[in-house]
Design a protein around this motif. Structure first.
Motif, PDB file in Angstrom:
ATOM      1  N   VAL A 183      53.291  33.819  26.449  1.00 49.05           N
ATOM      2  CA  VAL A 183      54.570  34.304  25.940  1.00 49.05           C
ATOM      3  C   VAL A 183      54.761  33.887  24.486  1.00 49.05           C
ATOM      4  CG1 VAL A 183      57.075  34.060  26.160  1.00 49.05           C
ATOM      5  CG2 VAL A 183      55.675  34.470  28.192  1.00 49.05           C
ATOM      6  N   ALA A 184      54.372  32.662  24.142  1.00 52.30           N
ATOM      7  CA  ALA A 184      54.501  32.189  22.759  1.00 52.30           C
ATOM      8  C   ALA A 184      53.683  33.057  21.808  1.00 52.30           C
ATOM      9  CB  ALA A 184      54.073  30.731  22.663  1.00 52.30           C
ATOM     10  N   ALA A 185      52.479  33.425  22.238  1.00 50.67           N
ATOM     11  CA  ALA A 185      51.619  34.239  21.374  1.00 50.67           C
ATOM     12  C   ALA A 185      52.205  35.638  21.176  1.00 50.67           C
ATOM     13  CB  ALA A 185      50.223  34.322  21.982  1.00 50.67           C
ATOM     14  N   GLU A 186      52.675  36.252  22.256  1.00 48.70           N
ATOM     15  CA  GLU A 186      53.273  37.577  22.126  1.00 48.70           C
ATOM     16  C   GLU A 186      54.545  37.529  21.287  1.00 48.70           C
ATOM     17  OE1 GLU A 186      53.405  40.307  25.574  1.00 48.70           O
ATOM     18  OE2 GLU A 186      52.507  38.660  26.709  1.00 48.70           O
ATOM     19  N   ARG A 196      58.645  38.929  17.767  1.00 40.98           N
ATOM     20  CA  ARG A 196      59.929  38.443  17.274  1.00 40.98           C
ATOM     21  C   ARG A 196      59.786  36.972  16.891  1.00 40.98           C
ATOM     22  NH1 ARG A 196      65.139  40.499  20.456  1.00 40.98           N
ATOM     23  NH2 ARG A 196      63.917  42.397  20.171  1.00 40.98           N
ATOM     24  N   PRO A 197      59.104  36.709  15.801  1.00 37.16           N
ATOM     25  CA  PRO A 197      58.802  35.313  15.440  1.00 37.16           C
ATOM     26  C   PRO A 197      60.031  34.448  15.232  1.00 37.16           C
ATOM     27  CG  PRO A 197      58.245  36.842  13.647  1.00 37.16           C
ATOM     28  CD  PRO A 197      58.515  37.673  14.850  1.00 37.16           C
ATOM     29  N   VAL A 198      61.179  35.061  14.916  1.00 32.11           N
ATOM     30  CA  VAL A 198      62.380  34.266  14.700  1.00 32.11           C
ATOM     31  C   VAL A 198      62.784  33.518  15.971  1.00 32.11           C
ATOM     32  CG1 VAL A 198      63.989  36.129  15.278  1.00 32.11           C
ATOM     33  CG2 VAL A 198      64.695  34.326  13.699  1.00 32.11           C
ATOM     34  N   LEU A 199      62.393  34.041  17.153  1.00 28.44           N
ATOM     35  CA  LEU A 199      62.736  33.381  18.412  1.00 28.44           C
ATOM     36  C   LEU A 199      61.748  32.276  18.792  1.00 28.44           C
ATOM     37  CD1 LEU A 199      63.903  36.257  20.832  1.00 28.44           C
ATOM     38  CD2 LEU A 199      65.296  34.552  19.652  1.00 28.44           C
ATOM     39  N   GLY A 200      60.626  32.193  18.078  1.00 29.44           N
ATOM     40  CA  GLY A 200      59.590  31.232  18.441  1.00 29.44           C
ATOM     41  C   GLY A 200      60.080  29.794  18.542  1.00 29.44           C
ATOM     42  N   PRO A 201      60.746  29.257  17.518  1.00 27.25           N
ATOM     43  CA  PRO A 201      61.219  27.869  17.615  1.00 27.25           C
ATOM     44  C   PRO A 201      62.238  27.667  18.728  1.00 27.25           C
ATOM     45  CG  PRO A 201      61.161  28.604  15.316  1.00 27.25           C
ATOM     46  CD  PRO A 201      60.938  29.817  16.158  1.00 27.25           C
ATOM     47  N   ARG A 202      63.104  28.647  18.948  1.00 25.36           N
ATOM     48  CA  ARG A 202      64.089  28.505  20.023  1.00 25.36           C
ATOM     49  C   ARG A 202      63.410  28.559  21.390  1.00 25.36           C
ATOM     50  NH1 ARG A 202      69.053  32.493  18.794  1.00 25.36           N
ATOM     51  NH2 ARG A 202      69.782  31.477  20.705  1.00 25.36           N
ATOM     52  N   TYR A 203      62.382  29.371  21.516  1.00 24.45           N
ATOM     53  CA  TYR A 203      61.623  29.435  22.761  1.00 24.45           C
ATOM     54  C   TYR A 203      60.943  28.095  23.039  1.00 24.45           C
ATOM     55  CZ  TYR A 203      57.641  30.521  25.795  1.00 24.45           C
ATOM     56  OH  TYR A 203      56.695  30.493  26.798  1.00 24.45           O
ATOM     57  N   ALA A 204      60.297  27.540  22.036  1.00 24.35           N
ATOM     58  CA  ALA A 204      59.622  26.252  22.221  1.00 24.35           C
ATOM     59  C   ALA A 204      60.619  25.156  22.600  1.00 24.35           C
ATOM     60  CB  ALA A 204      58.872  25.876  20.942  1.00 24.35           C
ATOM     61  N   ALA A 222      62.628  30.357  29.628  1.00 26.15           N
ATOM     62  CA  ALA A 222      62.734  29.843  28.260  1.00 26.15           C
ATOM     63  C   ALA A 222      62.989  30.977  27.271  1.00 26.15           C
ATOM     64  CB  ALA A 222      61.458  29.084  27.890  1.00 26.15           C
ATOM     65  N   LEU A 223      62.328  32.116  27.489  1.00 22.55           N
ATOM     66  CA  LEU A 223      62.554  33.274  26.625  1.00 22.55           C
ATOM     67  C   LEU A 223      63.995  33.760  26.743  1.00 22.55           C
ATOM     68  CD1 LEU A 223      61.406  35.454  24.731  1.00 22.55           C
ATOM     69  CD2 LEU A 223      60.750  36.749  26.776  1.00 22.55           C
ATOM     70  N   SER A 224      64.509  33.795  27.973  1.00 22.39           N
ATOM     71  CA  SER A 224      65.891  34.230  28.175  1.00 22.39           C
ATOM     72  C   SER A 224      66.866  33.284  27.496  1.00 22.39           C
ATOM     73  CB  SER A 224      66.195  34.304  29.677  1.00 22.39           C
ATOM     74  OG  SER A 224      65.389  35.273  30.308  1.00 22.39           O
ATOM     75  N   ARG A 225      66.613  31.987  27.639  1.00 24.36           N
ATOM     76  CA  ARG A 225      67.511  31.012  27.019  1.00 24.36           C
ATOM     77  C   ARG A 225      67.414  31.048  25.504  1.00 24.36           C
ATOM     78  NH1 ARG A 225      67.313  25.505  30.804  1.00 24.36           N
ATOM     79  NH2 ARG A 225      68.418  26.405  32.589  1.00 24.36           N
TER      80      ARG A 225
END
Length: 501
Positions: free
Chosen positions: A11-14, A19-27, A127-130
């Motif tokens: 999921v992190a790679a996709e 939508r790279p802006v969500l990457g830090p929030r996802y992590a 995590a993606l939803s949150r």
């Protein structure tokens, strides 16, 4: 630190591409998502009848499970009604696990590998939803889909609460209600002679001798594998396959994907039975003195396959008056509500009075937080209830006859006179699901139920609710029972009891 589980990394790679802006929030959301799913799994391990758990021992520092192979699994004292991710790690023979999929893999139980993969997807999708969780404005939403968008965590007690196998990150962003998308449904023309219709099919979805069936774009791409004509825009609700048409009704589409426990399709039988069930439910709701409304089925059609059908239902908001809000009970836990400690007791009193009244008459609602909605007044006070989706209720002909209610023709699968089956359906969904999910823990649930049951007539159903263990679905047993169908059940300590946990 261990490398991240596969689903989390995928999921992190996709997400980095889409939508790279969500990457830090996802992590940042991943640890909390692991704890949320692990807490749901721990609830199952500590309370469900799993054949490879041979004993449970309470100690001062937690609970230890004895496994059939001689190993021991240790974790905190469980609260089966908790919704927060309070379990951050459990120990299996001295090795700590914070990732539920890795724990399930290393438990090495029958059919556990597939379930472990679902748990991994559940963590990553949660995590993606949150990460995309909308900010909580002070103002309450004005539309039904905005209320449902707030339910980002999915089922409050199912370990596969956010598992969406078969959905890419792009598809989750495009179709998941928590991401706030607009979904354009396709239209598939089918000869009217090849369709079965219940109720009134909308005139604008007819083209001469053909019906135009709304099709979810995921279904078109992955199941039907064909392109549909351009359709109309709608907003997805928390069930994913049901969408709200702007200023109009709701449409349930076929979506042959496994979400939590089962594949979500629309059986031919459910279409054929929909109009009759809707009319029957309206007559029963009329006996609640206005405390309950049921959303009417307006029309339904199937092309003879569970993979291609649709149901039109009126929006619950038609039962709201000026200044009122109609809110799915599942969304209440995400919403700033009156701080009065009696508020939840008022909701419990309303819900139990209505649910038990219908049970006495002969109908057990599956009143979980998605099916059950509450009409709130301008100050947030619970006024009435709205119920939607009658496909999985249970009906007792004997009870109906005892109260002089005509017994309509009903699908055989929902008919039973067994009191245990009827109580399981209502108590497990309403108390063990909807009300427990709002309360968020055993003590808060007990505090709400106590005043609510105090003035109820002491019918056999009420006595069972107050004095017997609470039945709930054994969700993990069901997922690990390969090839088995139907509900499986367990019991939880009665939340009205002063002792136990």
């Amino acid at each position: 630190m261990h490398r991240p589980p596969a689903a989390e990394a995928e999921v992190a790679a996709e997400l980095a591409d889409l939508r790279p802006v969500l990457g830090p929030r996802y992590a940042a959301a991943l640890p909390g998502a692991r704890a949320a799913v692990l807490s749901r799994l721990w609830r199952a391990l500590t309370h469900e009848p799993l054949p490879w758990v041979t004993g449970r021992e309470r100690g001062r520092d937690g609970l230890t499970l004895r496994l059939a192979d001689g190993r021991r699994l240790h974790g905190p004292h469980p609260d089966p009604y908790a919704t927060a991710g309070y379990v951050t790690a459990v120990g299996l023979d001295g090795t700590e696990y914070d990732a539920p999929d890795r724990l399930m893999t290393d438990l090495r139980v029958p059919h556990g590998a597939g379930f472990a993969a679902e748990l991994g997807h559940s963590v990553a999708s949660l995590a993606l939803s949150r990460a995309a969780r909308p900010t909580r404005p002070d103002a309450w939403p004005a539309t039904d889909w905005e209320w449902e968008r707030r339910v980002v965590d999915g089922h409050p007690y199912h370990p596969s609460c956010r598992s969406r196998p078969g959905f890419s990150v792009a598809e989750q962003l495009a179709y998941g209600p928590e991401h706030g998308p607009v979904v354009r449904l396709g239209l598939l023309p089918v000869a009217a002679a090849e369709c079965r219709v219940a109720g009134v099919w909308p005139a604008w979805l007819r083209d001469g001798e053909r019906l135009l069936l709304p099709v979810h774009p995921w279904q078109a791409a992955h199941v039907l594998k064909r392109t549909c004509a351009e359709g109309f825009e709608a907003r997805p609700l928390m069930s994913l396959r049901t969408l709200a048409v702007p200023d109009g009704p709701h449409v349930k589409t076929s979506l042959s994907a496994r979400l939590t426990s089962s594949v979500r399709d629309i059986s031919v039988a459910s279409v054929l039975n929909s109009a009759g069930l809707s009319a029957f439910a309206e007559t029963l709701a009329a006996r609640t003195d206005g405390a309950l409304h049921v959303t009417r089925t307006l029309g339904a059609a199937t092309a003879g396959s569970p993979d291609l059908g649709a149901v039109w239902r009126e929006s619950p908001r038609v039962h709201a008056e000026a200044g009122e809000h109609v809110v799915p009970v599942a969304a209440l836990a995400t919403t700033a509500l009156p701080g009065d400690p009696g508020w939840l007791a008022d909701l419990a009193r309303l819900a139990l009075t209505v649910g038990l009244r219908l049970l006495e008459l002969g109908v057990a609602l599956e009143a979980h937080g998605q099916n059950l909605l509450v009409v709130l007044g301008p100050s947030g006070e619970p006024r009435r209830l709205v119920y939607r989706d009658l496909a999985d209720i249970r009906v007792s002909p004997a009870r109906l006859a005892r109260h002089g209610v005509p017994v309509p023709e009903l699908p055989a699968r929902i008919v039973t006179d067994d009191a245990t089956a009827l109580r399981r359906k209502l108590f497990g969904s309403l108390v063990g699901g909807a009300l427990a999910g709002v309360a968020g823990g055993r003590e808060a649930l007990r505090a709400a139920l106590g005043p609510a049951v105090r003035d109820l007539p002491r019918t056999p159903d009420v006595v069972a609710l107050c004095e017997e263990p609470l039945p709930v679905k054994a969700l993990t047993v069901m997922r690990l029972s390969h090839g088995a169908t139907g509900d499986r059940w367990t019991t939880l300590p009665n939340p009205l009891s002063e002792s136990g946990s």
